[in-house]
Design a protein around this motif. Structure first.
Motif, PDB file in Angstrom:
ATOM      1  N   THR A   6      78.430 -17.617 -40.695  1.00 46.33           N
ATOM      2  CA  THR A   6      77.475 -18.309 -41.571  1.00 46.33           C
ATOM      3  C   THR A   6      78.012 -19.659 -42.021  1.00 46.33           C
ATOM      4  O   THR A   6      77.240 -20.576 -42.238  1.00 46.33           O
ATOM      5  CB  THR A   6      77.128 -17.465 -42.811  1.00 46.33           C
TER       6      THR A   6
ATOM      7  N   LEU B  29      78.385 -16.916 -31.318  1.00 45.97           N
ATOM      8  CA  LEU B  29      77.678 -18.167 -31.019  1.00 45.97           C
ATOM      9  C   LEU B  29      76.161 -17.976 -31.028  1.00 45.97           C
ATOM     10  O   LEU B  29      75.417 -18.892 -30.705  1.00 45.97           O
ATOM     11  CB  LEU B  29      78.118 -18.706 -29.654  1.00 45.97           C
TER      12      LEU B  29
ATOM     13  N   ARG C 188      79.668 -21.553 -40.191  1.00 51.13           N
ATOM     14  CA  ARG C 188      79.689 -22.358 -38.962  1.00 51.13           C
ATOM     15  C   ARG C 188      81.085 -22.870 -38.604  1.00 51.13           C
ATOM     16  O   ARG C 188      81.219 -23.882 -37.934  1.00 51.13           O
ATOM     17  CB  ARG C 188      78.744 -23.575 -39.088  1.00 51.13           C
TER      18      ARG C 188
ATOM     19  N   TYR D 133      72.822 -17.378 -33.016  1.00 54.87           N
ATOM     20  CA  TYR D 133      72.260 -17.454 -34.356  1.00 54.87           C
ATOM     21  C   TYR D 133      70.779 -17.117 -34.315  1.00 54.87           C
ATOM     22  O   TYR D 133      70.130 -17.239 -33.292  1.00 54.87           O
ATOM     23  CB  TYR D 133      72.430 -18.853 -34.935  1.00 54.87           C
TER      24      TYR D 133
END
Lengths: 303, 438
Positions: free
Chosen positions: B213, B420, B215, B422
């Motif tokens: 979350t 990777l 990133r 999302y």
């Protein structure tokens, strides 16, 4: 030599093809713009170069050698989906990422202090990452991407979320780093930064390369014989045109007392046209309209 | 430095430096210590000696002036009835209560005891009531024996206390056995593993989700391989767990020995009821000695060694799977669908603890102690009972190692794709596809 060369790499996911077999060369020392609409396969390509995913077929070479995991020390990658550990302190976080790139603690600290001082970030060293503004976090991410002085830098949308001042700051650093010999790959939607920064581009669409070359070559090859003549007059003057020259439009400009004529010719060059038209009007400016990268982008993608 | 070590160190230090960890590590053992010590402390506290007025119409208590440290003051039953005795207690502050034994026409002890009342100002305390009950019961029994023409001293002399010593035959000879202690150790150890496994596996999962979350994960895997990131995280958090375990052991040892040296443990049983129920006292003393005796028969370092192995093995096996689950979602709330299959095997094993303890070398226990998904709990339940064959232990350990290598391998494959991905909520079908992706 090419910093990156790909030979027929492709990638297919369960229900779609992300990348058709692709040959691509990124010359050493270039700023290479990787363009394409959303979903064109840019991120897939960048992830393959960074060995985050492997291609189904084909191979990638890095400075002439088949790329392997030890090369990640010589690559700096700023992904589009980027972030930091929110609970860590800024300095601690930067040290951590630098050490993972193989820098010793001392070297990492020395280089980080240099960058933090340069950009006036020293007071942020002991603050938590979650206190950073978005622009500030972007700067930290930029620093940690370039800190280990890689030979190849890959930036995926580096300017997103930056105000013009910070965008210029980052752009200037990129140009400086390039001058020092690094190769830069830039993936972006901002066409003005492509024209400003890039020496080479490749345009991807639906997983295929539809265009590549130097920026000048590409713009030259997209010349379509459009010229623009500005002249002093309150009303448009009817011009007598030489053979094989057509008038697209001839209108009064918004500025009072100026009119603009747009002329189309594939056969005559600009000096032939100007010598025919100049005597007829009071000329202010005459130019050939070379399509912008934006126009080329839209035109190529819509094809 | 190897990036794997850098990652493990960060996972370790960032958690150990966390205030929650420091609080948990200090308060946790203190709370456990307090649970052990405080009841002993309280039962050792001197109760105030109580003074009771007694109206004994039946003369059952005749001659008893004290029960433990509480004293009796007798009123003449011919002068005081229940009412006036109550007002006497009310008037005089030094008396805490009134014990009233009613008259009985035919001297039936049961009738007397059924109608005996203890009035008190405020709570008189459960111990005193119990002591009076015991004393009256004993006296009534003697009275009944007399009525039936039996000499109470005859009965007293013929009463026999039986304590059969349980001995387990071993290769070297025989050793004392204590079933309750074995059950306590087996169940305690496996419950501990159960709690630790899920507590720390959930931390792995949360860490993976946090990386997704925030990133950071794609930045990380440009420097290190996803497997290195995954393993670094698992090992770093295992370090946190081990440290917490060591702190717990150290604290417990300190608290236990401090408490022991100031006489809070082990001494309370003989001291609380001096002169009280002698028979029970001897019994508890014997049980206590037996517990201490049989504790010595366990190979404690060996048990701790197995405990650490099975705890780590279980943690690694489940931790990797939790990491895969974390990588497949964007938020912790979405992990529900993966939680049930991950938590059920251990939960069922824990629920089967009782049948396994009844038959520690039975088919159920043997199988569950071999299957890697249940062996960390099942083997710890079996081990204190003894009789586990060496080849069973070896096989169980090997299978557990293969098991966690296997889950780590599978999880790494899901993880490298999941981190990777999302947006889309992954289904089991997706996980299978990721597993097969090159």
């Amino acid at each position: 030599m090419n910093a990156i060369q790909s030979f027929g790499i492709d990638k297919q996911y369960e229900n779609h093809v992300a990348l058709h077999p692709l040959d691509l060369s990124v010359p050493e020392g270039s700023v290479f713009g990787l363009l394409g609409p959303n979903g064109a396969g840019k991120t897939t390509l960048l992830r393959i170069i960074n060995q985050i995913i492997s291609p189904d077929n084909g191979s990638v070479s890095f400075y002439g050698q088949k790329i392997d995991s030890s090369d990640s020390r010589h690559i700096g990658y700023l992904p589009e989906e980027r972030g930091l550990y929110k609970k860590m302190k800024v300095g601690e976080q930067s040290m951590y990422l630098a050490q993972l790139k193989g820098l010793s603690r001392n070297e990492a600290r020395k280089r980080l202090h240099w960058w933090f001082k340069k950009w006036g970030l020293e007071t942020w060293w002991d603050k938590k990452v979650e206190e950073l503004s978005k622009g500030m976090a972007q700067k930290i991410q930029f620093i940690t991407t370039v800190l280990h002085e890689p030979k190849l830098l890959i930036f995926d949308e580096p300017f997103s979320g930056l105000d013009p001042v910070n965008a210029a700051l980052i752009r200037d650093e990129m140009l400086r780093i390039r001058k020092e010999g690094a190769t830069i790959v830039l993936s972006t939607h901002r066409m003005e930064s492509v024209e400003e920064l890039c020496s080479h581009i490749a345009l991807l669409n639906h997983g295929e390369k539809i265009l590549d070359g130097t920026v000048n070559e590409i713009r030259e090859s997209h010349r379509n014989g459009n010229f623009r003549l500005s002249y002093r007059s309150n009303e448009p003057i009817t011009l007598s045109l030489p053979n094989q020259v057509e008038m697209s439009q001839n209108l009064r400009d918004f500025n009072k007392g100026i009119c603009i004529a747009e002329i189309q010719s594939m056969k005559l060059n600009s000096s032939e046209i100007i010598s025919a038209l100049a005597p007829q009007v009071d000329t202010i400016r005459f130019e050939e309209i070379i399509p912008s990268m934006n126009d080329i982008f839209i035109k190529s993608v819509e094809k | 430095m190897n990036p794997f070590i850098i990652i493990a160190l960060r996972e370790f230090t960032s958690r150990v430096k966390n205030k929650t960890f420091i609080l948990m590590s200090i308060i946790g053992p203190l709370a456990i210590g307090a649970l052990l010590v405080i009841p002993a402390l309280f039962s050792n506290l001197d109760e105030d000696p109580k003074k009771l007025l007694v109206v004994d119409n039946s003369y059952l208590l005749l001659g008893t002036e004290k029960i433990s440290k509480h004293s009796f003051q007798y009123l003449n039953p011919e002068e005081f009835d229940e009412e006036s005795a109550i007002s006497a207690v009310r008037e005089k502050e030094i008396y805490d209560g009134l014990l009233f034994l009613p008259p009985s026409e035919n001297g039936d002890p049961d009738f007397i005891l059924r109608n005996t009342r203890l009035y008190s100002k405020g709570d008189i305390g459960i111990d005193l009531t119990r002591d009076i009950e015991r004393r009256l019961g004993k006296l009534a029994t003697e009275e009944k024996l007399k009525i039936n023409g039996v000499d109470p001293s005859l009965v007293k002399n013929s009463t026999t206390i039986v304590n059969i010593k349980n001995l387990n035959l071993t290769e070297k000879g025989s050793e004392a056995s204590s079933l309750p202690l074995k059950m306590a150790i087996g169940f305690g150890a496996s419950f501990f593993i159960y709690m630790f496994t899920f507590f720390y596996s959930a931390q792995i999962m949360r860490g993976v989700i946090e990386e997704k979350t925030s990133r950071i994960v794609e930045v990380m895997i440009t420097s290190v391989k996803p497997t290195q990131l995954l393993l670094g995280k698992i090992i770093g958090i295992a370090g946190v767990g081990l440290l917490q375990f060591l702190i717990l052991i150290a604290f417990s040892t300190i608290i236990y020995s401090v408490a022991g040296s100031i006489g809070l443990l082990g001494s309370d049983i003989s001291e609380v009821t001096p002169g009280g129920a002698i028979m029970e006292n001897t019994e508890s003393q014997t049980v206590l000695n037996e517990v201490i005796e049989s504790f010595k028969t366990f190979n404690i370092p060996k048990l701790i060694g197995f405990f650490v192995f099975y705890w780590l093995g279980g943690y690694l096996l489940y931790g990797a799977l939790f990491a895969a689950a974390g990588s497949a979602v964007d938020a912790e709330a979405d992990t529900q669908q993966f939680m049930i299959p991950l938590t059920v095997p251990l939960l069922i094993t824990l629920m089967l603890a009782t049948p396994m303890m009844q038959e520690p070398n039975g088919t159920l226990a043997v199988w569950l102690s071999l299957i890697p998904f249940s062996s960390p709990l099942a083997m710890m339940i079996r081990l204190p009972f003894g009789g586990v064959q060496t080849y069973e232990i070896a096989l169980s350990m090997i299978l557990l190692i293969i098991g966690f290598l296997g889950t780590t391998w599978i999880s790494a494959k899901i993880y490298r794709v999941g981190i990777l991905t999302y947006g889309k909520k992954a289904s089991y079908k997706d996980l299978y596809k990721w597993l097969r992706r090159k």
